[in-house]
Scaffold this motif. Structure first.
Motif, PDB file in Angstrom:
ATOM      1  N   LEU B  16       0.822  -1.216   0.000  1.00 58.45           N
ATOM      2  CA  LEU B  16       0.000   0.000   0.000  1.00 58.45           C
ATOM      3  C   LEU B  16       0.847   1.254   0.000  1.00 58.45           C
ATOM      4  O   LEU B  16       0.419   2.298  -0.464  1.00 58.45           O
ATOM      5  N   PHE B  17       2.069   1.111   0.499  1.00 62.50           N
ATOM      6  CA  PHE B  17       2.971   2.268   0.466  1.00 62.50           C
ATOM      7  C   PHE B  17       3.514   2.455  -0.940  1.00 62.50           C
ATOM      8  O   PHE B  17       3.485   3.553  -1.506  1.00 62.50           O
ATOM      9  N   CYS B  18       4.019   1.372  -1.533  1.00 63.82           N
ATOM     10  CA  CYS B  18       4.590   1.461  -2.873  1.00 63.82           C
ATOM     11  C   CYS B  18       4.736   0.051  -3.424  1.00 63.82           C
ATOM     12  O   CYS B  18       5.344  -0.810  -2.785  1.00 63.82           O
ATOM     13  N   GLU B  19       4.177  -0.175  -4.612  1.00 63.48           N
ATOM     14  CA  GLU B  19       4.222  -1.527  -5.185  1.00 63.48           C
ATOM     15  C   GLU B  19       5.637  -1.984  -5.449  1.00 63.48           C
ATOM     16  O   GLU B  19       5.973  -3.153  -5.305  1.00 63.48           O
ATOM     17  N   ARG B  20       6.467  -1.044  -5.868  1.00 65.13           N
ATOM     18  CA  ARG B  20       7.851  -1.431  -6.137  1.00 65.13           C
ATOM     19  C   ARG B  20       8.544  -1.860  -4.842  1.00 65.13           C
ATOM     20  O   ARG B  20       9.290  -2.823  -4.820  1.00 65.13           O
ATOM     21  N   GLN B  21       8.258  -1.131  -3.784  1.00 66.73           N
ATOM     22  CA  GLN B  21       8.865  -1.514  -2.511  1.00 66.73           C
ATOM     23  C   GLN B  21       8.457  -2.935  -2.129  1.00 66.73           C
ATOM     24  O   GLN B  21       9.289  -3.757  -1.748  1.00 66.73           O
ATOM     25  N   ALA B  22       7.169  -3.223  -2.270  1.00 65.54           N
ATOM     26  CA  ALA B  22       6.693  -4.561  -1.932  1.00 65.54           C
ATOM     27  C   ALA B  22       7.406  -5.612  -2.778  1.00 65.54           C
ATOM     28  O   ALA B  22       7.810  -6.659  -2.282  1.00 65.54           O
ATOM     29  N   ALA B  23       7.577  -5.308  -4.058  1.00 63.54           N
ATOM     30  CA  ALA B  23       8.220  -6.278  -4.947  1.00 63.54           C
ATOM     31  C   ALA B  23       9.701  -6.422  -4.625  1.00 63.54           C
ATOM     32  O   ALA B  23      10.246  -7.526  -4.651  1.00 63.54           O
ATOM     33  N   LEU B  24      10.358  -5.316  -4.322  1.00 61.57           N
ATOM     34  CA  LEU B  24      11.789  -5.409  -3.994  1.00 61.57           C
ATOM     35  C   LEU B  24      11.999  -6.289  -2.769  1.00 61.57           C
ATOM     36  O   LEU B  24      12.911  -7.101  -2.717  1.00 61.57           O
ATOM     37  N   ILE B  25      11.123  -6.126  -1.795  1.00 58.06           N
ATOM     38  CA  ILE B  25      11.304  -6.888  -0.562  1.00 58.06           C
ATOM     39  C   ILE B  25      10.853  -8.339  -0.731  1.00 58.06           C
ATOM     40  O   ILE B  25      11.550  -9.259  -0.334  1.00 58.06           O
ATOM     41  N   THR B 173       8.623  -0.792 -12.246  1.00 58.97           N
ATOM     42  CA  THR B 173       9.715   0.187 -12.300  1.00 58.97           C
ATOM     43  C   THR B 173       9.423   1.333 -11.330  1.00 58.97           C
ATOM     44  O   THR B 173       8.285   1.595 -10.984  1.00 58.97           O
ATOM     45  N   ALA B 174      10.494   1.981 -10.956  1.00 60.85           N
ATOM     46  CA  ALA B 174      10.356   3.048  -9.976  1.00 60.85           C
ATOM     47  C   ALA B 174       9.683   4.258 -10.598  1.00 60.85           C
ATOM     48  O   ALA B 174       9.885   4.560 -11.761  1.00 60.85           O
ATOM     49  N   VAL B 175       8.882   4.905  -9.818  1.00 57.68           N
ATOM     50  CA  VAL B 175       8.355   6.205 -10.212  1.00 57.68           C
ATOM     51  C   VAL B 175       8.759   7.135  -9.091  1.00 57.68           C
ATOM     52  O   VAL B 175       8.357   6.952  -7.943  1.00 57.68           O
ATOM     53  N   ARG B 176       9.618   8.093  -9.435  1.00 56.50           N
ATOM     54  CA  ARG B 176      10.096   8.946  -8.361  1.00 56.50           C
ATOM     55  C   ARG B 176       8.969   9.799  -7.827  1.00 56.50           C
ATOM     56  O   ARG B 176       8.281  10.477  -8.591  1.00 56.50           O
ATOM     57  N   LYS B 179       7.140  10.394  -1.757  1.00 55.84           N
ATOM     58  CA  LYS B 179       7.243   9.379  -0.707  1.00 55.84           C
ATOM     59  C   LYS B 179       8.596   8.677  -0.703  1.00 55.84           C
ATOM     60  O   LYS B 179       8.983   8.081   0.302  1.00 55.84           O
ATOM     61  N   CYS B 180       9.332   8.743  -1.832  1.00 60.78           N
ATOM     62  CA  CYS B 180      10.647   8.102  -1.897  1.00 60.78           C
ATOM     63  C   CYS B 180      11.574   8.654  -0.814  1.00 60.78           C
ATOM     64  O   CYS B 180      12.427   7.945  -0.308  1.00 60.78           O
ATOM     65  N   ASP B 181      11.389   9.928  -0.477  1.00 58.94           N
ATOM     66  CA  ASP B 181      12.261  10.533   0.531  1.00 58.94           C
ATOM     67  C   ASP B 181      12.100   9.879   1.893  1.00 58.94           C
ATOM     68  O   ASP B 181      13.030   9.813   2.670  1.00 58.94           O
ATOM     69  N   GLY B 182      10.898   9.401   2.163  1.00 62.73           N
ATOM     70  CA  GLY B 182      10.684   8.779   3.459  1.00 62.73           C
ATOM     71  C   GLY B 182      10.790   7.264   3.392  1.00 62.73           C
ATOM     72  O   GLY B 182      10.421   6.568   4.324  1.00 62.73           O
ATOM     73  N   CYS B 183      11.278   6.741   2.271  1.00 62.68           N
ATOM     74  CA  CYS B 183      11.273   5.297   2.055  1.00 62.68           C
ATOM     75  C   CYS B 183      12.617   4.707   2.479  1.00 62.68           C
ATOM     76  O   CYS B 183      13.661   5.106   1.992  1.00 62.68           O
ATOM     77  N   SER B 184      12.562   3.749   3.382  1.00 62.76           N
ATOM     78  CA  SER B 184      13.815   3.187   3.886  1.00 62.76           C
ATOM     79  C   SER B 184      14.514   2.345   2.821  1.00 62.76           C
ATOM     80  O   SER B 184      15.671   1.982   2.970  1.00 62.76           O
ATOM     81  N   LEU B 185      13.817   2.034   1.749  1.00 62.72           N
ATOM     82  CA  LEU B 185      14.419   1.212   0.702  1.00 62.72           C
ATOM     83  C   LEU B 185      15.088   2.057  -0.383  1.00 62.72           C
ATOM     84  O   LEU B 185      15.695   1.529  -1.305  1.00 62.72           O
ATOM     85  N   GLU B 186      14.958   3.368  -0.244  1.00 65.61           N
ATOM     86  CA  GLU B 186      15.467   4.263  -1.293  1.00 65.61           C
ATOM     87  C   GLU B 186      16.904   3.931  -1.705  1.00 65.61           C
ATOM     88  O   GLU B 186      17.190   3.830  -2.907  1.00 65.61           O
ATOM     89  N   PRO B 187      17.818   3.697  -0.750  1.00 65.28           N
ATOM     90  CA  PRO B 187      19.199   3.400  -1.177  1.00 65.28           C
ATOM     91  C   PRO B 187      19.340   2.098  -1.966  1.00 65.28           C
ATOM     92  O   PRO B 187      20.320   1.911  -2.679  1.00 65.28           O
ATOM     93  N   LEU B 190      17.111   2.957  -5.727  1.00 69.43           N
ATOM     94  CA  LEU B 190      17.735   3.907  -6.634  1.00 69.43           C
ATOM     95  C   LEU B 190      16.734   4.475  -7.643  1.00 69.43           C
ATOM     96  O   LEU B 190      16.920   4.340  -8.855  1.00 69.43           O
ATOM     97  N   PRO B 191      15.662   5.081  -7.149  1.00 68.13           N
ATOM     98  CA  PRO B 191      14.639   5.571  -8.096  1.00 68.13           C
ATOM     99  C   PRO B 191      15.200   6.576  -9.091  1.00 68.13           C
ATOM    100  O   PRO B 191      14.707   6.674 -10.205  1.00 68.13           O
ATOM    101  N   GLN B 192      16.261   7.288  -8.690  1.00 63.38           N
ATOM    102  CA  GLN B 192      16.765   8.317  -9.612  1.00 63.38           C
ATOM    103  C   GLN B 192      17.344   7.714 -10.880  1.00 63.38           C
ATOM    104  O   GLN B 192      17.386   8.367 -11.911  1.00 63.38           O
TER     105      GLN B 192
HETATM  106  S1  SF4 Z   1      12.286   4.693  -3.272  1.00 63.91           S
HETATM  107 FE1  SF4 Z   1      10.291   5.314  -4.068  1.00 63.91          FE
HETATM  108  S2  SF4 Z   1       9.928   3.947  -5.811  1.00 63.91           S
HETATM  109 FE2  SF4 Z   1      11.588   3.060  -4.630  1.00 63.91          FE
HETATM  110  S3  SF4 Z   1      10.595   1.623  -3.293  1.00 63.91           S
HETATM  111 FE3  SF4 Z   1      10.769   3.511  -2.149  1.00 63.91          FE
HETATM  112  S4  SF4 Z   1       8.876   4.618  -2.514  1.00 63.91           S
HETATM  113 FE4  SF4 Z   1       8.988   2.983  -4.035  1.00 63.91          FE
END
Ligand code: SF4
Lengths: 344, 212
Positions: B16-25, B173-176, B179-187, B190-192
């Motif tokens: 619910l936060f981000c589909e990509r995050q769910a898939a990455l994890i 795929t990532a969509v910047r 919410k990415c700023d508060g996402c612990s998976l950001e590093p 690599l949405p950028q």
């Molecule tokens: S950084 Fe952004 S796109 Fe990547 S998992 Fe987190 S919220 Fe989703």
């Protein structure tokens, strides 16, 4: 035993490690030497024979702390890891890429571009404070490396690529004597790369540094779920960490070579810090080995800018970022692999 | 190929936060230190639940393993209170309580995760679970959540969506986004660069065309 920023190095024969509460307790000959909280630890590196209790081993595996073992000669033996990160699909994509000549070539090309580009940057940096007599020689080396970089763009098969890489490496190492400074590096010399075993102090340092770097790269690759043994530039051989060797290429010059020259040129390591076996192998003495380990870990904390990601990172994090970018490339999320490149 | 997929309760939060995050994890199985240590901490922390009528609560179960065969969902609930209720066959009615740390306001993700717990409890005990609560540690407040039809629908849809991601092993795929700023998976995400606006070939060309 040395603790250097998140890594516990065991250097004394017969050290015992056990878990007490949430800490690792280090005991040498029945004497408690240290206590390190588990949560501060990223890895345990046993450079001499050590004894870890099964309970500690279990905690390390569960908290993702890598434990690796080296033989007495410094040869890597094993690394203990829990369930591998990533998933089997990524590994299958990696194997497919390795079986595909065109993709292998493109990945290997990017890796060599990273290697040669960083070797050139290292030479250019070193030229700034090299002795005047050597400046033009170093400029010449940088120029040659720049030409090799251009050639890399057009090579059309892996053999040709490896050929250019070989010539670039030779040109690069030929510049090494010019990087040794008269004052600090008194007593050191470099007449080409030799290993297995290294036969002079410079080669002993390079080999030791590369062995540490290789383990860091292998750990970074497993961390993102890639198989460190299936490479692109390096051919697979049983027991060889080909992909870790691939990944390591871009870091040899800026991490290990730079460290080795700075230690030697500043006189932090002296010829007395090495011993030569009768047959000719040169080894670091224990104290020098510890000093090197601490310097290596400290060097990994140094900040550096990632040119592709356009963000600050540290040399210690860089292999992890590159492993991640490699995984993304293998998965097809990037159009090519962006090697870690120092700024020009 | 039909894959036998199971969705974990925590995956719904991520989805619910981000589909990509769910898939990455959950698809790529990126090992995330922050998440692991955070959930580890949660299990060890004992939470007092002020504002609750203790006469009604006859038992409190912590770190409860839950599952639903129908929805193929499994996971652990922080805490389930069993309330005395003579109208149920066993005399108990489960009441899931999710504990939130920090100050942020309640999100759909929290409600969906709690509702999924309720759906599991309903199947496991064969009783209706009409409500539960989210307890916010920082505010020391308890928010009642009613498992009404829209919330149940959203929950089942989210579970289904997660099954699809797992079955097809796809990673969106990532969509910047902000919410990415508060996402612990950001590093690790690599949405950028993975959002596709950066070309590596150009970067490589810059590396090889240097001055000689
Ligand atoms: S950084 Fe952004 S796109 Fe990547 S998992 Fe987190 S919220 Fe989703």
């Amino acid at each position: 035993m040395t603790t250097a920023l998140n890594t516990l190095f065991i250097t004394v024969e017969g050290t015992r490690l056990n878990k007490e509460g949430e800490c690792v307790v280090v005991t040498i000959q029945d004497e408690k030497k240290a206590e390190v909280p588990l949560r501060h630890l990223r890895s345990v590196v046993c450079l001499s024979r050590a004894w870890l209790t099964p309970e500690l081993m279990e905690s390390c595996i569960e908290s993702g702390i890598h434990v690796s073992f080296f033989g007495v000669t410094g040869r890597f033996l094993a690394r203990v890891e829990g369930v591998p990160g990533g998933n089997v699909l990524l590994r299958r994509q990696q194997f497919r890429a390795a079986d595909d000549a065109a993709r292998t070539l493109e990945l290997a090309r990017a890796l060599v571009i990273g290697k040669v580009s960083n070797a050139r940057q290292f030479i250019l940096h070193a030229r700034r404070d090299a002795e005047a007599a050597h400046a033009s020689e170093l400029s010449e080396t940088a120029k040659r490396l720049a030409i090799h970089l251009r050639t890399l763009e057009s090579v059309s098969d892996l053999d040709a690529l490896r050929g250019v890489e070989g010539i670039a490496a030779r040109d690069y190492f030929e510049a090494f004597p010019a990087l040794l400074k008269k004052g600090g590096a008194e007593g050191f010399s470099f007449e080409g790369r030799n290993r297995r075993p290294p036969r002079d102090p410079m080669n002993a340092l390079l080999s030791f540094g590369y062995a540490l770097l290789l383990q860091d790269c292998a750990g970074a690759l497993s961390g993102v779920g890639l198989d460190p043994a299936v490479g692109f530039l390096h051919e697979e051989r049983p027991g060889r960490l080909s992909l870790a060797l691939d990944l390591m290429e871009e870091f040899r010059a800026p991490v290990v070579d730079r460290l080795v020259f700075s230690l030697v040129n500043r006189g932090q390591l002296k010829p007395e810090d090495f011993r030569t076996e009768f047959a000719g192998a040169v080894l670091l003495r224990d104290e020098a080995r510890k000093a090197f380990l601490v310097a290596y870990q400290t060097a990994k904390q140094a900040k550096v800018r990632h040119a592709f990601l356009e963000q600050e990172t540290t040399w210690g994090m860089a292999p992890h970022l590159q492993a991640l970018l490699l995984a993304r490339t293998v998965r097809g999320e990037l159009d090519a692999y962006p090697p870690f490149a120092m700024h020009g | 190929m039909e894959r036998d997929t199971w969705v974990t309760l925590s995956a719904l939060q991520h989805l619910l936060f981000c589909e990509r995050q769910a898939a990455l994890i959950h698809v790529e199985r990126i090992w995330l230190e922050d998440l692991l240590t955070a959930s580890g901490r949660l299990l060890h922390e004992r939470v007092d639940l002020p504002g609750h009528d203790s006469r009604r609560t006859s038992r409190v179960e912590r770190a409860v393993l839950l599952g639903s065969d129908r929805l193929r969902v499994t996971g652990r609930a922080d805490l389930v209170e069993y309330l005395r209720d003579a109208t149920t066959p066993s005399g108990w009615r489960p009441y899931p309580v999710e504990v939130k740390h920090g100050r942020r306001k309640l999100l759909d993700a929290d409600r969906v995760q709690l509702c999924a717990q309720a759906l599991c409890l309903e199947e496991m005990h064969g009783v209706e679970v009409p409500e539960g609560a989210i307890f916010s540690g920082a505010q020391h407040r308890r928010h009642e959540v009613r498992f009404d039809a829209p919330l149940r629908r959203l929950t089942e849809e989210s579970i289904e969506r997660m099954h699809t991601l797992l079955r097809t092993q796809s990673v969106p795929t990532a969509v910047r986004a902000p919410k990415c700023d508060g996402c612990s998976l950001e590093p690790r995400c690599l949405p950028q660069v993975t959002a596709g606006q950066k070309r590596v070939r150009d970067y490589l060309r810059q590396r090889v065309t240097v001055e000689t």
